[in-house]
Motif scaffolding. Structure first.
Motif, short mmCIF file in Angstrom:
data_model
loop_
_atom_site.label_atom_id
_atom_site.label_comp_id
_atom_site.label_asym_id
_atom_site.label_seq_id
_atom_site.Cartn_x
_atom_site.Cartn_y
_atom_site.Cartn_z
N TYR A 1 61.99 51.41 51.93
CA TYR A 1 60.55 51.32 51.71
C TYR A 1 60.10 49.86 51.70
CZ TYR A 1 56.10 51.35 49.17
OH TYR A 1 54.79 51.14 48.79
N MET A 2 60.86 49.01 51.04
CA MET A 2 60.51 47.60 50.99
C MET A 2 60.48 46.99 52.39
SD MET A 2 62.65 46.27 47.65
CE MET A 2 61.78 44.71 47.50
N ALA B 1 54.89 45.82 57.50
CA ALA B 1 53.45 46.12 57.58
C ALA B 1 52.59 45.00 57.02
CB ALA B 1 53.16 47.41 56.83
N GLY B 2 53.22 43.94 56.50
CA GLY B 2 52.46 42.79 56.04
C GLY B 2 52.37 42.61 54.54
N ALA B 3 53.03 43.49 53.78
CA ALA B 3 53.02 43.34 52.32
C ALA B 3 53.85 42.13 51.91
CB ALA B 3 53.56 44.61 51.65
N LYS B 4 53.51 41.54 50.79
CA LYS B 4 54.28 40.42 50.26
C LYS B 4 55.45 40.94 49.43
CE LYS B 4 50.31 37.29 49.98
NZ LYS B 4 49.47 36.47 49.07
N ALA C 1 58.83 35.42 52.39
CA ALA C 1 60.01 35.87 51.62
C ALA C 1 60.40 37.28 52.04
CB ALA C 1 59.71 35.81 50.13
N GLY C 2 61.71 37.49 52.22
CA GLY C 2 62.20 38.79 52.66
C GLY C 2 63.28 39.34 51.76
N LEU C 3 63.94 40.36 52.24
CA LEU C 3 64.93 41.05 51.42
C LEU C 3 66.13 40.18 51.08
CD1 LEU C 3 64.84 44.61 53.00
CD2 LEU C 3 63.92 43.89 50.79
N ASP C 4 66.32 39.07 51.81
CA ASP C 4 67.40 38.17 51.47
C ASP C 4 67.21 37.57 50.08
OD1 ASP C 4 65.17 36.91 52.82
OD2 ASP C 4 66.29 35.03 52.71
N VAL C 5 65.94 37.42 49.66
CA VAL C 5 65.66 36.93 48.32
C VAL C 5 66.11 37.95 47.28
CG1 VAL C 5 63.84 36.27 46.70
CG2 VAL C 5 63.75 35.48 49.08
N LYS D 1 61.25 32.60 44.13
CA LYS D 1 61.38 32.70 45.59
C LYS D 1 60.62 33.86 46.21
CE LYS D 1 65.81 30.28 45.75
NZ LYS D 1 67.20 30.26 46.29
N ALA D 2 60.40 34.96 45.47
CA ALA D 2 59.72 36.11 46.07
C ALA D 2 58.26 35.82 46.39
CB ALA D 2 59.83 37.32 45.15
#
Length: 333
Positions: free
Chosen positions: A270-271, A277-280, A314-318, A308-309
């Motif tokens: 989901y994340m 889709a452009g969510a932070k 910022a992506g799932l690597d954070v 960092k988020a």
């Protein structure tokens, strides 16, 4: 029409907290928890950006839309919109004590206008086939609790409402802030238990001050359901034990760290979709700060997300970096 009684555990509607990202995160822990939206005014549902205000994902079911308002026609129209969106239930807020809510003539001040609430319930029930329910306090200000609660419930149930979620405290409309109203007025579980005993045909859900699944198990012996707010938000891993509680009626020990990891794995897809889709990232991780509370590395986990988020891109690597600080081996040991 009564709410499906398998949904005996709810996460309360909380302004600025229980948005769609929060609800999907909580759903990753429990299939059977009843999830609630933030309160949305009827006017906003009718005239506002509906996808932004009340949009939700199919995986959130069962989910309730809580409405604010006191105009029967507007609440009926908002309920029709909610049903068309796929909500499982609509609820009228008769419990929020904030000044903003009072100025709009909804929330806890409606405890003093049961005839108005009854008219709203009747109009909403005529407009939709999904359950129409009410969330309230036991009384307001100096009003006598037993007389107020029983009178309010009797008049509103005569209009067809069969499910009441009762926050077992008074609401003080002047002199206490909304935050203080959550803690300072004393709890009166006994009064709400009397309501259930004397109105057995109604579904009575207990809200207010419940912190643990053990407490939930005890309350479910008396009430039709329990609603918790801050406890599952601040330590979401507790939701990992809800489905067992609902299945057996007992709260059993479980591996909270593993429940947290499993939920993250379930939430990850989901994340990724929301980021695409452009969510932070921070709009989702802000609901995850309490995860791993009390475990080794939890402070570094929170610090990584906090720092960092929020950064652009910022992506799932954070998230992966944050989770890497959690030392599950020391927990198992």
């Amino acid at each position: 029409m009564k709410i499906n009684q398998s949904y005996k555990f709810s996460v309360a509607p909380m302004m600025d907290w229980t948005d769609r990202h929060c609800r999907m995160f909580h759903r990753a822990f429990s299939a059977n928890t009843l999830l609630w939206s933030e309160m949305v005014t009827a006017d906003a549902v009718i005239h506002g950006d509906r996808d932004r205000l009340i949009g939700f994902s199919d995986a959130e079911h069962p989910v309730v839309l809580q409405l604010g308002g006191s105009d029967p026609a507007k609440l009926a129209e908002a309920s029709r919109i909610a049903e068309a969106f796929g909500y499982d239930e609509v609820n009228i807020n008769c419990g929020c004590p904030s000044d903003r809510v009072q100025s709009g003539r909804f929330g806890a001040c409606l405890m003093q206008e049961p005839a108005v609430v009854a008219d709203c319930v009747a109009a909403m029930r005529a407009a939709v086939s999904i359950p129409v329910t009410v969330k309230c306090r036991v009384a307001v200000d100096e009003d006598p609790p037993r007389e107020t609660l029983f009178g309010f419930v009797d008049q509103v149930s005569d209009a067809g409402c069969e499910v009441f979620t009762v926050h077992a405290r008074k609401a003080w409309l002047s002199g206490l802030s909304p935050k203080e109203n959550r803690d300072i007025p004393p709890l009166d579980y006994g009064l709400v238990a009397d309501l259930k005993a004397e109105r057995p045909e109604l579904s009575i859900i207990l809200n207010g001050g419940i912190k643990t699944l053990d407490e939930c198990a005890d309350h479910l012996k008396v009430f039709d359901g329990v609603m918790l707010g801050r406890a599952p938000y601040q330590t979401p891993q507790m939701l990992g034990g809800v489905d067992h509680l609902l299945e057996t009626g007992e709260a059993a020990p479980f591996d909270e760290a593993q429940a947290a990891m499993d939920a993250l794995a379930a939430y990850r897809g989901y994340m990724a979709e929301q980021l695409e889709a452009g969510a932070k990232l921070s709009s989702m991780t802000r609901h995850m700060m309490g995860l791993f509370t009390g475990l080794p590395g939890a402070r570094a986990y929170r610090r990584t997300l906090s720092e960092k988020a929020v950064k652009t891109g910022a992506g799932l690597d954070v998230l992966d970096e944050a989770v890497s600080h959690i030392n599950l081996e020391s927990v198992d040991a």
